[in-house]
Design an enzyme around this catalytic site. Structure first.
Site, PDB file in Angstrom:
ATOM      1  N   GLN A   1       2.379   3.504  -5.639  1.00  0.00           N
ATOM      2  CA  GLN A   1       1.125   2.832  -6.372  1.00  0.00           C
ATOM      3  C   GLN A   1       0.212   2.345  -5.798  1.00  0.00           C
ATOM      4  OE1 GLN A   1       0.665   3.157  -9.589  1.00  0.00           O
ATOM      5  NE2 GLN A   1       2.334   4.330  -9.859  1.00  0.00           N
TER       6      GLN A   1
ATOM      7  N   ASP B   1      12.456   2.014 -19.177  1.00  0.00           N
ATOM      8  CA  ASP B   1      12.615   2.465 -17.538  1.00  0.00           C
ATOM      9  C   ASP B   1      13.854   2.413 -17.602  1.00  0.00           C
ATOM     10  OD1 ASP B   1       9.875   3.331 -15.212  1.00  0.00           O
ATOM     11  OD2 ASP B   1      11.628   1.584 -14.381  1.00  0.00           O
TER      12      ASP B   1
ATOM     13  N   GLU C   1      17.161  26.406 -10.686  1.00  0.00           N
ATOM     14  CA  GLU C   1      16.778  27.013 -11.889  1.00  0.00           C
ATOM     15  C   GLU C   1      16.649  25.337 -13.198  1.00  0.00           C
ATOM     16  OE1 GLU C   1      17.687  29.815 -13.949  1.00  0.00           O
ATOM     17  OE2 GLU C   1      18.371  30.960 -11.773  1.00  0.00           O
TER      18      GLU C   1
ATOM     19  N   TYR D   1       0.938  -1.414   0.045  1.00  0.00           N
ATOM     20  CA  TYR D   1       0.276  -0.369  -0.035  1.00  0.00           C
ATOM     21  C   TYR D   1       0.559   1.174   0.238  1.00  0.00           C
ATOM     22  CZ  TYR D   1      -4.988   2.282   0.527  1.00  0.00           C
ATOM     23  OH  TYR D   1      -5.747   3.222   0.546  1.00  0.00           O
TER      24      TYR D   1
ATOM     25  N   GLU E   1      16.183   5.659 -16.569  1.00  0.00           N
ATOM     26  CA  GLU E   1      16.275   5.663 -14.388  1.00  0.00           C
ATOM     27  C   GLU E   1      18.121   6.812 -14.730  1.00  0.00           C
ATOM     28  OE1 GLU E   1      13.573   3.906 -12.823  1.00  0.00           O
ATOM     29  OE2 GLU E   1      14.762   3.026 -12.558  1.00  0.00           O
TER      30      GLU E   1
ATOM     31  N   GLU F   1      22.194  28.375 -10.230  1.00  0.00           N
ATOM     32  CA  GLU F   1      21.940  27.694 -11.458  1.00  0.00           C
ATOM     33  C   GLU F   1      22.193  26.670 -11.716  1.00  0.00           C
ATOM     34  OE1 GLU F   1      22.572  31.029 -13.865  1.00  0.00           O
ATOM     35  OE2 GLU F   1      22.322  32.084 -12.169  1.00  0.00           O
TER      36      GLU F   1
ATOM     37  N   HIS G   1       5.377  -3.167 -13.404  1.00  0.00           N
ATOM     38  CA  HIS G   1       7.262  -2.377 -13.711  1.00  0.00           C
ATOM     39  C   HIS G   1       7.582  -4.222 -13.965  1.00  0.00           C
ATOM     40  CE1 HIS G   1      10.765  -1.692 -13.935  1.00  0.00           C
ATOM     41  NE2 HIS G   1      11.606  -1.443 -13.084  1.00  0.00           N
TER      42      HIS G   1
END
Length: 334
Positions: free
Chosen positions: A29, A192, A232, A26, A196, A228, A109
């Site tokens: 997801q 995937d 940002e 739980y 990553e 920087e 997955h």
């Protein structure tokens, strides 16, 4: 060839009406799958460890969590939403001995299925239903009447109706409202992991640290380097998220856009691309998976050491200080 995409009209939620879905885990997801399916009229049970925050959350959300073994015994559809590194052990000890013939396994997955970590009994269908967003977004979009796009794939040897069951499941969590894209366990897993490692986590983290270190070593203030090279990043990513690279370039200054075109290729060089291909090869041939599986069998000493080292990096130290000045970002610290 463009991917095939399925929508609400392509899925029959009625295929799940007389079935029990067990959500194992739980967490991020799991809470979204369980609540969305329940709100779609499906009988849902949850498995979670007593004494954990996730167990408490499941109770708060109106579920009565069971042990994994008991949930599997009661279920027709078993959704495995545990961390990758725990799934094989739980499958061997609690899922396989208790699964009913003709049951369906759903994964969000494909890692453990693709790399052969599950000893799947004959007659069990295995389906990939992978939302392309975190659980809190999956839940929020469902509640407001929308959805998060999902991927769907079916393992060879599954029952003829497996894809229809998968599409019904995707509809139950809201995926068909946005679109469900057809793929395979191999394609989902390999892309995937590549994303990553090369871009989203590994590549971006290394780029941020290298940029920060370059400025600080050149004598610039750590605060300026942080703004920087870290702060940002979100501004740029949000623009890309909204409208792609072209919208980001439209939104920034001409100076920045020219720097993008003329200097970016000097950072991502042919040698970088060769390393990307080497990383992809390690994913495709299973080298990375074997490394990660063995690391966890040894109680993850290298992983834990890298985690400790990275948490004390200079960019993290200055970041903790500067985020205290920005109340609007809802700063999180680990």
């Amino acid at each position: 060839m463009p991917a095939k995409i399925y929508y609400d009209q392509d899925a029959d939620l009625g295929l799940l009406k007389n079935k029990t879905v067990a959500i194992l885990g739980y967490g991020s997801q799991g809470h979204a799958h369980a609540q969305n399916l329940r709100d779609s009229g499906i009988r849902v049970i949850v498995a979670e460890l007593p004494g954990t925050k996730n167990h408490e959350l499941a109770v708060k959300d109106g579920f009565a969590p069971l042990s994994t073994a008991e949930a599997v015994r009661q279920a027709d559809i078993i959704t495995i939403l545990l961390p990758d590194e725990l799934q094989a052990q739980v499958f061997s000890a609690e899922i396989r001995p208790n699964i009913k013939p003709g049951s369906v396994i759903v994964c969000s997955h494909g890692f453990n299925v693709h790399y052969g970590q599950f000893d799947i009994p004959a007659g069990i269908s295995v389906i990939l239903v992978a939302p392309k967003g975190p659980g809190h977004l999956l839940r929020a979009e469902f509640v407001r009447g929308a959805g998060v796009p999902c991927l769907i794939g079916v393992l060879d040897g599954s029952a003829p109706d497996a894809q229809k069951i998968g599409l019904a499941y995707a509809k139950g969590i809201g995926g068909t409202r946005a679109g469900v894209i057809e793929t395979s366990f191999a394609e989902e897993t390999e892309t995937d992991l590549f994303g990553e490692q090369v871009v989203l986590c590994g590549g971006l983290s290394a780029l941020i640290k290298a940029g920060y270190e370059t400025l600080v070593e050149a004598g610039y203030q750590p605060e300026m380097a942080y703004f920087e090279c870290v702060h940002e990043v979100k501004l740029i990513v949000d623009l890309i998220y909204q409208g792609g690279l072209n919208y980001m370039r439209y939104s920034i200054s001409n100076t920045a856009e020219y720097g993008d075109y003329s200097r970016g290729p000097r950072i991502i060089t042919e040698e970088t691309r060769k390393e990307m291909k080497r990383i992809l090869a390690e994913i495709q041939d299973g080298s990375f998976a074997r490394e990660w599986i063995l690391e966890n069998k040894a109680n993850a000493p290298a992983f834990k050491a890298m985690r400790r080292k990275e948490r004390s990096h200079a960019v993290e130290v200055i970041g903790r200080q500067l985020r205290k000045l920005m109340s609007w970002i809802n700063a999180k610290e680990v």
